[in-house]
Write a protein that holds these residues in place. Structure first.
Motif, PDB file in Angstrom:
ATOM      1  N   CYS A  80      -2.359  61.131  -0.344  1.00  0.00           N
ATOM      2  CA  CYS A  80      -3.658  60.469  -0.234  1.00  0.00           C
ATOM      3  C   CYS A  80      -3.659  59.557   0.984  1.00  0.00           C
ATOM      4  O   CYS A  80      -2.616  59.276   1.578  1.00  0.00           O
ATOM      5  CB  CYS A  80      -3.978  59.662  -1.493  1.00  0.00           C
ATOM      6  N   ILE A  81      -4.846  59.076   1.334  1.00  0.00           N
ATOM      7  CA  ILE A  81      -5.012  58.086   2.382  1.00  0.00           C
ATOM      8  C   ILE A  81      -5.714  56.869   1.768  1.00  0.00           C
ATOM      9  O   ILE A  81      -6.755  57.005   1.130  1.00  0.00           O
ATOM     10  CB  ILE A  81      -5.807  58.644   3.594  1.00  0.00           C
ATOM     11  N   GLU A  82      -5.113  55.695   1.961  1.00  0.00           N
ATOM     12  CA  GLU A  82      -5.629  54.471   1.347  1.00  0.00           C
ATOM     13  C   GLU A  82      -6.383  53.613   2.357  1.00  0.00           C
ATOM     14  O   GLU A  82      -5.916  53.385   3.463  1.00  0.00           O
ATOM     15  CB  GLU A  82      -4.462  53.676   0.756  1.00  0.00           C
ATOM     16  N   GLN A  83      -7.538  53.132   1.946  1.00  0.00           N
ATOM     17  CA  GLN A  83      -8.380  52.169   2.662  1.00  0.00           C
ATOM     18  C   GLN A  83      -8.356  52.367   4.179  1.00  0.00           C
ATOM     19  O   GLN A  83      -7.942  51.489   4.933  1.00  0.00           O
ATOM     20  CB  GLN A  83      -7.963  50.739   2.325  1.00  0.00           C
TER      21      GLN A  83
ATOM     22  N   ASP B  90     -19.697  57.371  -4.806  1.00  0.00           N
ATOM     23  CA  ASP B  90     -18.766  58.466  -4.499  1.00  0.00           C
ATOM     24  C   ASP B  90     -17.838  58.105  -3.340  1.00  0.00           C
ATOM     25  O   ASP B  90     -17.589  58.904  -2.441  1.00  0.00           O
ATOM     26  CB  ASP B  90     -19.522  59.758  -4.162  1.00  0.00           C
ATOM     27  N   ALA B  91     -17.299  56.870  -3.375  1.00  0.00           N
ATOM     28  CA  ALA B  91     -16.543  56.351  -2.241  1.00  0.00           C
ATOM     29  C   ALA B  91     -15.032  56.390  -2.437  1.00  0.00           C
ATOM     30  O   ALA B  91     -14.299  55.950  -1.548  1.00  0.00           O
ATOM     31  CB  ALA B  91     -16.985  54.920  -1.949  1.00  0.00           C
ATOM     32  N   ALA B  92     -14.533  56.897  -3.563  1.00  0.00           N
ATOM     33  CA  ALA B  92     -13.087  56.878  -3.778  1.00  0.00           C
ATOM     34  C   ALA B  92     -12.666  57.919  -4.804  1.00  0.00           C
ATOM     35  O   ALA B  92     -13.385  58.194  -5.767  1.00  0.00           O
ATOM     36  CB  ALA B  92     -12.637  55.487  -4.242  1.00  0.00           C
ATOM     37  N   ASP B  93     -11.462  58.460  -4.581  1.00  0.00           N
ATOM     38  CA  ASP B  93     -10.820  59.345  -5.553  1.00  0.00           C
ATOM     39  C   ASP B  93      -9.789  58.602  -6.386  1.00  0.00           C
ATOM     40  O   ASP B  93      -9.484  58.993  -7.505  1.00  0.00           O
ATOM     41  CB  ASP B  93     -10.126  60.504  -4.824  1.00  0.00           C
ATOM     42  N   LEU B  94      -9.215  57.550  -5.778  1.00  0.00           N
ATOM     43  CA  LEU B  94      -8.215  56.735  -6.445  1.00  0.00           C
ATOM     44  C   LEU B  94      -8.507  55.267  -6.156  1.00  0.00           C
ATOM     45  O   LEU B  94      -9.176  54.934  -5.173  1.00  0.00           O
ATOM     46  CB  LEU B  94      -6.798  57.061  -5.968  1.00  0.00           C
ATOM     47  N   VAL B  95      -7.968  54.378  -7.000  1.00  0.00           N
ATOM     48  CA  VAL B  95      -8.066  52.947  -6.755  1.00  0.00           C
ATOM     49  C   VAL B  95      -6.679  52.330  -6.872  1.00  0.00           C
ATOM     50  O   VAL B  95      -5.889  52.718  -7.731  1.00  0.00           O
ATOM     51  CB  VAL B  95      -9.043  52.258  -7.728  1.00  0.00           C
TER      52      VAL B  95
ATOM     53  N   LEU C 236      -0.270  57.489   2.470  1.00  0.00           N
ATOM     54  CA  LEU C 236      -0.646  56.840   3.718  1.00  0.00           C
ATOM     55  C   LEU C 236      -1.548  55.640   3.441  1.00  0.00           C
ATOM     56  O   LEU C 236      -2.455  55.720   2.610  1.00  0.00           O
ATOM     57  CB  LEU C 236      -1.377  57.821   4.642  1.00  0.00           C
ATOM     58  N   ASP C 237      -1.306  54.549   4.152  1.00  0.00           N
ATOM     59  CA  ASP C 237      -2.109  53.343   3.974  1.00  0.00           C
ATOM     60  C   ASP C 237      -2.483  52.784   5.334  1.00  0.00           C
ATOM     61  O   ASP C 237      -1.629  52.312   6.084  1.00  0.00           O
ATOM     62  CB  ASP C 237      -1.318  52.297   3.170  1.00  0.00           C
ATOM     63  N   ALA C 238      -3.780  52.826   5.641  1.00  0.00           N
ATOM     64  CA  ALA C 238      -4.255  52.395   6.954  1.00  0.00           C
ATOM     65  C   ALA C 238      -4.627  50.921   7.000  1.00  0.00           C
ATOM     66  O   ALA C 238      -4.807  50.372   8.095  1.00  0.00           O
ATOM     67  CB  ALA C 238      -5.465  53.230   7.373  1.00  0.00           C
TER      68      ALA C 238
ATOM     69  N   PRO D 148      -7.435  63.272  -0.807  1.00  0.00           N
ATOM     70  CA  PRO D 148      -7.941  62.204  -1.681  1.00  0.00           C
ATOM     71  C   PRO D 148      -7.931  60.851  -0.967  1.00  0.00           C
ATOM     72  O   PRO D 148      -6.986  60.515  -0.245  1.00  0.00           O
ATOM     73  CB  PRO D 148      -6.962  62.219  -2.861  1.00  0.00           C
ATOM     74  N   VAL D 149      -8.966  60.062  -1.201  1.00  0.00           N
ATOM     75  CA  VAL D 149      -9.137  58.763  -0.546  1.00  0.00           C
ATOM     76  C   VAL D 149      -9.022  57.667  -1.604  1.00  0.00           C
ATOM     77  O   VAL D 149      -9.699  57.708  -2.644  1.00  0.00           O
ATOM     78  CB  VAL D 149     -10.500  58.675   0.158  1.00  0.00           C
TER      79      VAL D 149
END
Length: 380
Positions: free
Chosen positions: A227-230, A270-275, A201-203, A250-251
């Motif tokens: 996951c959910i992106e940005q 601690d703002a992200a699980d993935l980049v 998912l990408d918001a 995961p964010v």
């Protein structure tokens, strides 16, 4: 050593084969009037020995601040003079001088314009050395990259049709736009036809933390959401951290992390699980790898994406991503969304792209078409 003697810039309004909308706005559509602000900027470097390097980046001001006009001006007036008399191998020196001339504020300064030239430098350097670009970067690990289908914001019938037509892809990136009911319907529709494939998912910054929690509560029964992106604005890193505390998913950070330094800050908070790694926002190929290495050192997984690349930047992305271990298939959607590409030599079979092995980027650029379709932008 062969020095650069000429830099040419060609903004081109590239036609789309299907409508594509992000949470932050429209990207393109088959019936859209060509929009100069969202044109693709091609660059051509020529050395004193006649060796040519090509670069490309899309202008998408609804995603980041650069337009085709600003990219063309920055390249012609500020970056081209830096390049003249350098060699295609002077990539780091080019970026050092570019940062001195156009000093970054907090993150990268004019990364899309710099990335276009960076790609061209690597293309020319590979041709001069007689090796593919991935060899200049340390060599490829993978010969092929599976691709992820990109499904834009739309009604259930539109997203179902797109998902069915993209059945060969091994994952689906689902764009959501901040409307709880519409986004829930789109996610459920794609999950029905995805046959168990992962959903990404990408918001594109279109949610608030509390509203995102409601969306994910509504779709909790869908077990294939990866996951959910940005989900929140790119400038609000603390909201990204808040999202991670609120949701059991995961964010991924994208627009909020342009550079390795940006990602290091996000990891510390601690703002992200993935980049999401993109060559355009990184300012070039090696800078994209710096972000990837920072992620690995910080325990953050990697996703790979582009910005509806038209062939040149698509090939460059293949060279970079061929040496990375990705959490999901790469979302390089140019071949899926555009009418056609501006290069020959790419091989994509059943949504799997082969990493080029010829010198440079390993593709033949349709220069005649680029020159014929080049726009005459004001102030450039």
């Amino acid at each position: 050593m062969s020095r650069i003697t000429q830099v040419e810039v060609f903004p081109v309004a590239v036609p789309f084969a299907r409508r594509f909308v992000l949470g932050s706005g429209a990207v393109g559509a088959p019936d859209a009037v060509p929009d100069q602000s969202t044109a693709v900027v091609f660059v051509k470097l020529t050395t004193e020995d006649g060796v040519v390097g090509w670069g490309e980046q899309r202008a998408l001001p609804s995603w980041s601040y650069e337009t085709a006009e600003t990219m063309a001006v920055v390249i012609r007036r500020h970056l081209a003079p830096i390049l003249l008399d350098l060699t295609p191998f002077d990539v780091e020196l080019f970026h050092r001088r570019a940062a001195q001339r156009l000093s970054p504020a907090v993150s990268n300064g004019f990364p899309f314009a710099r990335a276009a030239l960076d790609v061209a430098l690597h293309d020319a350097a590979g041709k001069l050395a007689g090796v593919p670009v991935h060899a200049l970067l340390g060599g490829k690990v993978h010969d092929e990259l599976p691709l992820c289908s990109a499904i834009g914001v739309g009604d259930p019938d539109a997203v179902r049709d797109h998902a069915l037509r993209s059945a060969e892809y091994s994952a689906y990136k689902v764009k959501i736009g901040g409307d709880l009911d519409a986004d829930t319907a789109a996610i459920e529709t794609i999950a029905e036809v995805a046959d168990g494939k992962p959903l990404w998912l990408d918001a594109n910054q279109s949610y608030r933390p509390a509203a995102l929690r409601q969306l994910l509560d509504r779709t909790r029964h869908i077990r294939t959401i990866h996951c959910i992106e940005q989900p929140v604005p790119s400038t609000d890193t603390l909201a990204m951290r808040r999202v991670r505390e609120l949701v059991d998913l995961p964010v991924a950070i994208d627009e909020g992390s342009f550079s390795a330094q940006d990602l290091a800050r996000a990891i510390r908070l601690d703002a992200a699980d993935l980049v999401v790694v993109k060559t355009c926002k990184s300012g070039g190929l090696r800078n994209a790898l710096k972000t990837a290495h920072t992620a690995l050192a910080g325990g953050v997984e990697l996703l790979a994406s582009g910005l509806t690349d038209c062939g040149v930047a698509f090939a460059a992305a293949l060279h970079v991503f061929s040496q990375l271990e990705l959490a999901l298939p790469a979302e390089l959607n140019g071949p899926e969304l555009l009418t056609d590409l501006y290069v020959d030599g790419l091989h994509i079979t059943k949504a799997v792209a082969t990493v080029p092995t010829a010198p440079g980027l390993g593709v033949e650029v349709d220069e005649e078409r680029i020159r014929a379709e080049s726009l005459n932008l004001r102030y450039c």
